[in-house]
Design a protein around this motif. Structure first.
Motif, PDB file in Angstrom:
ATOM      1  N   ARG A  15      -4.756  11.698  -2.792  1.00  0.00           N
ATOM      2  CA  ARG A  15      -6.088  11.594  -4.089  1.00  0.00           C
ATOM      3  C   ARG A  15      -6.304  10.042  -3.987  1.00  0.00           C
ATOM      4  NH1 ARG A  15      -5.381  12.524 -10.015  1.00  0.00           N
ATOM      5  NH2 ARG A  15      -7.132  13.037 -10.425  1.00  0.00           N
ATOM      6  N   LEU A  16      -5.195   9.080  -4.574  1.00  0.00           N
ATOM      7  CA  LEU A  16      -5.449   7.441  -4.426  1.00  0.00           C
ATOM      8  C   LEU A  16      -6.654   7.168  -2.916  1.00  0.00           C
ATOM      9  CD1 LEU A  16      -4.845   5.119  -5.432  1.00  0.00           C
ATOM     10  CD2 LEU A  16      -3.250   5.498  -3.584  1.00  0.00           C
ATOM     11  N   GLU A  17      -5.896   7.760  -1.788  1.00  0.00           N
ATOM     12  CA  GLU A  17      -7.137   6.953  -0.976  1.00  0.00           C
ATOM     13  C   GLU A  17      -8.439   7.589  -1.310  1.00  0.00           C
ATOM     14  OE1 GLU A  17      -4.803   6.923   3.235  1.00  0.00           O
ATOM     15  OE2 GLU A  17      -4.629   8.698   2.649  1.00  0.00           O
ATOM     16  N   ILE A  18      -9.059   8.445  -1.248  1.00  0.00           N
ATOM     17  CA  ILE A  18     -10.052   9.347  -1.892  1.00  0.00           C
ATOM     18  C   ILE A  18     -10.640   8.829  -3.116  1.00  0.00           C
ATOM     19  CG2 ILE A  18     -11.036  11.220  -2.062  1.00  0.00           C
ATOM     20  CD1 ILE A  18      -9.345  13.007  -0.732  1.00  0.00           C
ATOM     21  N   LEU A  19      -9.886   8.582  -3.797  1.00  0.00           N
ATOM     22  CA  LEU A  19     -10.545   7.844  -5.028  1.00  0.00           C
ATOM     23  C   LEU A  19     -11.101   6.283  -5.094  1.00  0.00           C
ATOM     24  CD1 LEU A  19      -8.121   8.612  -7.509  1.00  0.00           C
ATOM     25  CD2 LEU A  19     -10.434  10.094  -7.926  1.00  0.00           C
ATOM     26  N   LEU A  20     -10.071   5.916  -3.992  1.00  0.00           N
ATOM     27  CA  LEU A  20     -11.314   4.351  -3.921  1.00  0.00           C
ATOM     28  C   LEU A  20     -11.780   4.479  -2.293  1.00  0.00           C
ATOM     29  CD1 LEU A  20      -6.982   2.736  -2.275  1.00  0.00           C
ATOM     30  CD2 LEU A  20      -8.825   1.821  -4.136  1.00  0.00           C
ATOM     31  N   ASP A  21     -11.908   5.397  -1.001  1.00  0.00           N
ATOM     32  CA  ASP A  21     -13.218   6.002  -0.415  1.00  0.00           C
ATOM     33  C   ASP A  21     -14.262   6.058  -1.353  1.00  0.00           C
ATOM     34  OD1 ASP A  21     -15.515   7.488   0.877  1.00  0.00           O
ATOM     35  OD2 ASP A  21     -13.732   7.318   1.774  1.00  0.00           O
ATOM     36  N   ALA A  45     -15.265   4.748  -4.615  1.00  0.00           N
ATOM     37  CA  ALA A  45     -15.290   3.965  -5.332  1.00  0.00           C
ATOM     38  C   ALA A  45     -15.995   2.425  -4.378  1.00  0.00           C
ATOM     39  CB  ALA A  45     -13.888   3.342  -6.428  1.00  0.00           C
ATOM     40  N   HIS A  46     -15.585   2.883  -3.482  1.00  0.00           N
ATOM     41  CA  HIS A  46     -16.554   1.834  -2.680  1.00  0.00           C
ATOM     42  C   HIS A  46     -15.495   0.628  -1.895  1.00  0.00           C
ATOM     43  CE1 HIS A  46     -20.652   3.384  -3.408  1.00  0.00           C
ATOM     44  NE2 HIS A  46     -20.028   4.492  -2.895  1.00  0.00           N
ATOM     45  N   PHE A  47     -14.170   1.557  -2.290  1.00  0.00           N
ATOM     46  CA  PHE A  47     -12.816  -0.257  -1.631  1.00  0.00           C
ATOM     47  C   PHE A  47     -12.185   1.272  -0.778  1.00  0.00           C
ATOM     48  CE2 PHE A  47     -14.067  -1.493  -4.985  1.00  0.00           C
ATOM     49  CZ  PHE A  47     -14.029  -2.896  -6.010  1.00  0.00           C
ATOM     50  N   SER A  48     -12.816   1.118   0.182  1.00  0.00           N
ATOM     51  CA  SER A  48     -12.248   1.382   2.010  1.00  0.00           C
ATOM     52  C   SER A  48     -10.826   2.025   2.187  1.00  0.00           C
ATOM     53  CB  SER A  48     -13.284   2.194   2.631  1.00  0.00           C
ATOM     54  OG  SER A  48     -12.884   2.694   3.815  1.00  0.00           O
ATOM     55  N   PRO A  49      -9.774   2.659   2.498  1.00  0.00           N
ATOM     56  CA  PRO A  49      -8.893   2.390   3.059  1.00  0.00           C
ATOM     57  C   PRO A  49      -9.213   2.760   4.319  1.00  0.00           C
ATOM     58  CG  PRO A  49      -8.941   4.508   1.876  1.00  0.00           C
ATOM     59  CD  PRO A  49     -10.763   3.895   2.002  1.00  0.00           C
ATOM     60  N   GLY A  50      -9.772   3.108   5.250  1.00  0.00           N
ATOM     61  CA  GLY A  50     -10.164   3.267   6.101  1.00  0.00           C
ATOM     62  C   GLY A  50     -10.246   4.439   6.348  1.00  0.00           C
ATOM     63  N   GLU A  51      -9.241   4.935   7.736  1.00  0.00           N
ATOM     64  CA  GLU A  51      -9.031   6.398   7.150  1.00  0.00           C
ATOM     65  C   GLU A  51      -8.010   7.358   6.579  1.00  0.00           C
ATOM     66  OE1 GLU A  51      -8.272   8.511  11.803  1.00  0.00           O
ATOM     67  OE2 GLU A  51      -6.378   8.178  10.939  1.00  0.00           O
ATOM     68  N   ILE A  52      -8.602   8.027   6.040  1.00  0.00           N
ATOM     69  CA  ILE A  52      -8.043   9.213   4.963  1.00  0.00           C
ATOM     70  C   ILE A  52      -6.761   9.622   5.507  1.00  0.00           C
ATOM     71  CG2 ILE A  52      -7.837  10.254   3.125  1.00  0.00           C
ATOM     72  CD1 ILE A  52     -10.811   9.568   2.712  1.00  0.00           C
ATOM     73  N   ASP A  53      -5.206   9.286   5.610  1.00  0.00           N
ATOM     74  CA  ASP A  53      -4.719   9.479   6.050  1.00  0.00           C
ATOM     75  C   ASP A  53      -3.318  10.687   5.481  1.00  0.00           C
ATOM     76  OD1 ASP A  53      -3.269   7.180   5.415  1.00  0.00           O
ATOM     77  OD2 ASP A  53      -2.599   6.318   7.309  1.00  0.00           O
ATOM     78  N   ALA A  83      -4.664   1.341   3.167  1.00  0.00           N
ATOM     79  CA  ALA A  83      -4.837   2.073   1.397  1.00  0.00           C
ATOM     80  C   ALA A  83      -3.801   1.052   0.659  1.00  0.00           C
ATOM     81  CB  ALA A  83      -3.625   2.861   1.348  1.00  0.00           C
ATOM     82  N   GLN A  84      -2.855  -0.304   0.576  1.00  0.00           N
ATOM     83  CA  GLN A  84      -2.701  -1.368  -0.353  1.00  0.00           C
ATOM     84  C   GLN A  84      -4.036  -2.490  -0.092  1.00  0.00           C
ATOM     85  OE1 GLN A  84       1.398  -2.134   0.817  1.00  0.00           O
ATOM     86  NE2 GLN A  84       1.464  -0.815   2.382  1.00  0.00           N
ATOM     87  N   LYS A  85      -4.141  -2.271   0.913  1.00  0.00           N
ATOM     88  CA  LYS A  85      -5.176  -3.817   0.916  1.00  0.00           C
ATOM     89  C   LYS A  85      -6.516  -2.896   0.047  1.00  0.00           C
ATOM     90  CE  LYS A  85      -5.389  -5.586   5.533  1.00  0.00           C
ATOM     91  NZ  LYS A  85      -6.381  -6.010   6.644  1.00  0.00           N
ATOM     92  N   ALA A  86      -6.859  -1.380  -0.258  1.00  0.00           N
ATOM     93  CA  ALA A  86      -7.795  -1.853  -1.146  1.00  0.00           C
ATOM     94  C   ALA A  86      -7.617  -1.675  -2.611  1.00  0.00           C
ATOM     95  CB  ALA A  86      -8.772   0.018  -0.511  1.00  0.00           C
ATOM     96  N   LEU A  87      -6.449  -1.233  -2.848  1.00  0.00           N
ATOM     97  CA  LEU A  87      -6.210  -0.774  -4.151  1.00  0.00           C
ATOM     98  C   LEU A  87      -5.699  -2.238  -4.686  1.00  0.00           C
ATOM     99  CD1 LEU A  87      -5.165   0.695  -6.068  1.00  0.00           C
ATOM    100  CD2 LEU A  87      -2.984   1.234  -5.287  1.00  0.00           C
ATOM    101  N   ALA A  88      -5.360  -3.639  -4.032  1.00  0.00           N
ATOM    102  CA  ALA A  88      -5.792  -4.348  -4.127  1.00  0.00           C
ATOM    103  C   ALA A  88      -6.454  -5.169  -4.690  1.00  0.00           C
ATOM    104  CB  ALA A  88      -4.288  -5.436  -3.460  1.00  0.00           C
TER     105      ALA A  88
END
Length: 332
Positions: free
Chosen positions: A54-60, A62-70, A77-82
């Motif tokens: 869910r975190l990765e989907i929300l980041l995607d 918001a246009h803060f991509s985690p890359g591949e949602i896995d 994912a850490q880069k995107a969240l930061a």
């Protein structure tokens, strides 16, 4: 707004072989949609987690991509969240605070996982049996297509094939009319115009900014290699080519390529530069997609900036000829 589909009601607890990630018990559409913020002690990176998915989907969204949602809290994912935390004036130290989670949930609407009905175009192919490892072996293929409907659908919804399969146990993804659970990431809004791109060679990231200097989007990237470093300074976008034909020039002297003659590789999502090529003013340099989204920022490139196919398409939709691309090096 993101398309709202009906919620999927799949229930699955699927155990993979030891060579694949372990699936968390109860991983299904409902567990992801109802997931609270990830715990302070984050899940093992080898385990698919509903809260991380869910975190990765929300980041995607918001246009803060985690890359591949896995479904795993990996480096991207850490880069995107930061980056999301920084853009919102919040702190982040590998723990998802209540304020950070609230801000992320509020950034978009709709369920994280929804139902999608497979259509003819998803399964019609043609599909490759296997993508060759060597470039020379690609040059005689009529197209660098997907290898299966599952790969095509996973990429369509920005997901890893493992997560897509875990959400749809037993599904072969080859029958039009079948309903499957997917990440709700299809964005119908036109991307905002990009006034400037910044590529961080140290952090392996790409950021886009508007004319006022506001951060528009963030993407993990594969940026150059020891063999062929990415340039320094500022280049400019000179052309945008979708579904590009790849042209290999022997003077590049890429590691593993023995050909002394130029050759071309036909278009397709598994082409070495994916589905789009954003040409830069430096000779032979560009921003492009890839057929291996799971390796973004975990492998090396031939001097270019490599993104997932879907991230590269979003960047391409916002830039124009003349858009400056600054290459910087930062301290980690």
């Amino acid at each position: 707004m993101f398309r709202r589909f009906a919620l999927a009601g799949f229930a699955a607890a699927l155990l993979f072989l030891s060579t694949t990630p372990v699936v968390a018990a109860g991983l299904d559409a409902a567990s992801i949609n109802d997931a609270a913020a990830p715990p302070t002690r984050l899940p093992d990176r080898q385990q698919l987690s509903p809260s991380i998915a869910r975190l990765e989907i929300l980041l995607d969204r918001a246009h803060f991509s985690p890359g591949e949602i896995d479904g795993k809290f990996g480096e991207n994912a850490q880069k995107a969240l930061a980056a999301f935390a920084e853009a919102n004036g919040l702190s982040f130290d590998k723990a998802v605070t209540a304020d950070l989670w609230t801000r992320l949930v509020a950034a978009s609407e709709g369920a994280a996982v929804v139902t999608y009905t497979i259509v003819d175009a998803d399964v019609k192919g043609p599909f490759l049996n296997k993508v060759p490892v060597k470039m020379e072996s690609m040059k005689d293929l009529p197209a660098l297509n997907y290898t299966s409907p599952r790969e095509a659908l996973a990429e369509k919804f920005h997901m890893s094939e493992a997560l897509l399969q875990a959400l749809n146990p037993g599904q072969k993804f080859d029958k039009p009319g079948d309903s499957i659970a997917v990440a709700n990431v299809l964005d119908t809004e036109k991307p905002a115009p990009v006034a400037r791109i910044e590529v961080d060679k140290t952090r392996q990231t790409l950021r886009t900014f508007d004319a006022a200097g506001k951060l528009i989007a963030f993407y993990p990237a594969t940026v150059g290699s020891t063999e062929k470093p990415t340039p320094s300074g500022t280049l400019k976008v000179t052309a945008i080519n979708k579904n590009p034909t790849y042209h290999y020039n022997p003077k590049y002297k890429f590691k593993g390529v023995k050909s002394k003659r130029p050759f071309t590789i036909k278009p397709g999502p598994n082409n070495p530069v994916g589905v789009v090529w954003i040409n830069l003013s430096g000779e032979g340099y560009g921003i492009h997609g890839t057929g291996n989204p799971g390796k973004i920022s975990k492998a090396e490139s031939h001097g270019c900036v490599r993104l997932t196919n879907w991230d590269a398409l979003r960047v391409a939709a916002g830039v124009a000829k003349g858009t400056p691309v600054a290459f910087v090096e930062s301290s980690r």
